[in-house]
Design a protein around this motif. Structure first.
Motif, PDB file in Angstrom:
ATOM      1  N   LEU A 102       0.846  -1.190   0.000  1.00 58.76           N
ATOM      2  CA  LEU A 102       0.000   0.000   0.000  1.00 58.76           C
ATOM      3  C   LEU A 102       0.879   1.236   0.000  1.00 58.76           C
ATOM      4  O   LEU A 102       1.882   1.289   0.718  1.00 58.76           O
ATOM      5  N   ALA A 103       0.511   2.225  -0.818  1.00 56.38           N
ATOM      6  CA  ALA A 103       1.247   3.486  -0.864  1.00 56.38           C
ATOM      7  C   ALA A 103       0.270   4.642  -1.008  1.00 56.38           C
ATOM      8  O   ALA A 103      -0.721   4.548  -1.733  1.00 56.38           O
ATOM      9  N   ARG A 104       0.579   5.732  -0.330  1.00 58.52           N
ATOM     10  CA  ARG A 104      -0.190   6.962  -0.524  1.00 58.52           C
ATOM     11  C   ARG A 104       0.333   7.601  -1.810  1.00 58.52           C
ATOM     12  O   ARG A 104       1.535   7.772  -1.969  1.00 58.52           O
ATOM     13  N   ILE A 105      -0.573   7.949  -2.718  1.00 60.85           N
ATOM     14  CA  ILE A 105      -0.150   8.526  -3.985  1.00 60.85           C
ATOM     15  C   ILE A 105      -0.716   9.927  -4.208  1.00 60.85           C
ATOM     16  O   ILE A 105      -0.526  10.513  -5.267  1.00 60.85           O
ATOM     17  N   GLY A 106      -1.392  10.458  -3.210  1.00 62.46           N
ATOM     18  CA  GLY A 106      -1.956  11.798  -3.301  1.00 62.46           C
ATOM     19  C   GLY A 106      -2.938  12.018  -2.170  1.00 62.46           C
ATOM     20  O   GLY A 106      -3.152  11.136  -1.346  1.00 62.46           O
ATOM     21  N   ASP A 107      -3.514  13.214  -2.144  1.00 63.92           N
ATOM     22  CA  ASP A 107      -4.542  13.486  -1.144  1.00 63.92           C
ATOM     23  C   ASP A 107      -5.727  12.571  -1.427  1.00 63.92           C
ATOM     24  O   ASP A 107      -6.250  12.563  -2.549  1.00 63.92           O
ATOM     25  N   ASP A 108      -6.101  11.767  -0.444  1.00 61.14           N
ATOM     26  CA  ASP A 108      -7.241  10.869  -0.576  1.00 61.14           C
ATOM     27  C   ASP A 108      -7.057   9.830  -1.677  1.00 61.14           C
ATOM     28  O   ASP A 108      -8.016   9.393  -2.299  1.00 61.14           O
ATOM     29  N   ALA A 109      -5.793   9.450  -1.958  1.00 64.80           N
ATOM     30  CA  ALA A 109      -5.532   8.499  -3.039  1.00 64.80           C
ATOM     31  C   ALA A 109      -4.467   7.492  -2.618  1.00 64.80           C
ATOM     32  O   ALA A 109      -3.447   7.851  -2.032  1.00 64.80           O
ATOM     33  N   TRP A 110      -4.729   6.224  -2.946  1.00 59.22           N
ATOM     34  CA  TRP A 110      -3.860   5.125  -2.540  1.00 59.22           C
ATOM     35  C   TRP A 110      -3.661   4.153  -3.688  1.00 59.22           C
ATOM     36  O   TRP A 110      -4.537   3.992  -4.531  1.00 59.22           O
ATOM     37  N   ALA A 111      -2.501   3.501  -3.692  1.00 59.34           N
ATOM     38  CA  ALA A 111      -2.237   2.428  -4.654  1.00 59.34           C
ATOM     39  C   ALA A 111      -2.049   1.143  -3.861  1.00 59.34           C
ATOM     40  O   ALA A 111      -1.361   1.118  -2.840  1.00 59.34           O
ATOM     41  N   LEU A 112      -2.665   0.089  -4.327  1.00 56.00           N
ATOM     42  CA  LEU A 112      -2.626  -1.217  -3.671  1.00 56.00           C
ATOM     43  C   LEU A 112      -1.999  -2.200  -4.653  1.00 56.00           C
ATOM     44  O   LEU A 112      -2.514  -2.415  -5.746  1.00 56.00           O
ATOM     45  N   GLY A 113      -0.849  -2.745  -4.256  1.00 58.65           N
ATOM     46  CA  GLY A 113      -0.120  -3.648  -5.138  1.00 58.65           C
ATOM     47  C   GLY A 113      -0.033  -5.053  -4.577  1.00 58.65           C
ATOM     48  O   GLY A 113      -0.546  -5.350  -3.501  1.00 58.65           O
ATOM     49  N   ASP A 114       0.637  -5.915  -5.320  1.00 58.48           N
ATOM     50  CA  ASP A 114       0.814  -7.319  -4.950  1.00 58.48           C
ATOM     51  C   ASP A 114       2.291  -7.646  -5.081  1.00 58.48           C
ATOM     52  O   ASP A 114       2.838  -7.652  -6.187  1.00 58.48           O
ATOM     53  N   SER A 115       2.957  -7.910  -3.957  1.00 59.22           N
ATOM     54  CA  SER A 115       4.391  -8.164  -3.995  1.00 59.22           C
ATOM     55  C   SER A 115       4.730  -9.451  -4.741  1.00 59.22           C
ATOM     56  O   SER A 115       5.865  -9.625  -5.189  1.00 59.22           O
ATOM     57  N   LYS A 116       3.772 -10.346  -4.909  1.00 56.89           N
ATOM     58  CA  LYS A 116       4.009 -11.571  -5.676  1.00 56.89           C
ATOM     59  C   LYS A 116       3.956 -11.309  -7.181  1.00 56.89           C
ATOM     60  O   LYS A 116       4.401 -12.136  -7.959  1.00 56.89           O
ATOM     61  N   ARG A 117       3.369 -10.194  -7.547  1.00 61.15           N
ATOM     62  CA  ARG A 117       3.260  -9.820  -8.968  1.00 61.15           C
ATOM     63  C   ARG A 117       3.759  -8.399  -9.154  1.00 61.15           C
ATOM     64  O   ARG A 117       2.991  -7.481  -9.435  1.00 61.15           O
ATOM     65  N   PRO A 118       5.070  -8.186  -8.988  1.00 58.53           N
ATOM     66  CA  PRO A 118       5.609  -6.823  -9.046  1.00 58.53           C
ATOM     67  C   PRO A 118       5.439  -6.141 -10.402  1.00 58.53           C
ATOM     68  O   PRO A 118       5.489  -4.912 -10.479  1.00 58.53           O
ATOM     69  N   ASP A 119       5.220  -6.906 -11.462  1.00 60.29           N
ATOM     70  CA  ASP A 119       5.036  -6.299 -12.780  1.00 60.29           C
ATOM     71  C   ASP A 119       3.595  -5.867 -13.039  1.00 60.29           C
ATOM     72  O   ASP A 119       3.328  -5.144 -13.999  1.00 60.29           O
ATOM     73  N   ALA A 120       2.667  -6.305 -12.193  1.00 58.21           N
ATOM     74  CA  ALA A 120       1.261  -5.923 -12.346  1.00 58.21           C
ATOM     75  C   ALA A 120       1.069  -4.503 -11.814  1.00 58.21           C
ATOM     76  O   ALA A 120       1.574  -4.152 -10.750  1.00 58.21           O
ATOM     77  N   GLU A 121       0.348  -3.692 -12.559  1.00 63.11           N
ATOM     78  CA  GLU A 121       0.108  -2.321 -12.117  1.00 63.11           C
ATOM     79  C   GLU A 121      -0.779  -2.317 -10.875  1.00 63.11           C
ATOM     80  O   GLU A 121      -1.803  -3.003 -10.838  1.00 63.11           O
TER      81      GLU A 121
END
Length: 74
Positions: A32-51
């Protein structure tokens, strides 16, 4: 609240992703990363190439995800 087009227009290069799993995990994790005010990105460490998927704070809350639980402020 941001809409989907606005969320995906945000630049996430350089975002700091933290592990956001609910317990001890040995096989990988949601990130999980904060990418802006009221905005987050949720990723998958098993699939680092997936957006990573993107969500607002409200959407994360509806899904039961509290960024503060992982050391991120909402």
């Amino acid at each position: 609240m941001l809409n989907g087009n606005e969320l995906y227009a945000l630049d996430i290069n350089g975002a700091s992703f933290l592990k956001a799993c609910g317990g001890p995990c040995t096989e990988g994790c949601v990130t999980l990363a904060r990418i802006g005010d009221d905005a987050w990105a949720l990723g998958d460490s098993k699939r680092p190439d997936a957006e990573p998927l993107r969500f607002t704070t409200e959407e994360l809350g509806v899904a039961g995800i509290d960024p503060a639980r992982f050391g991120l402020s909402a």
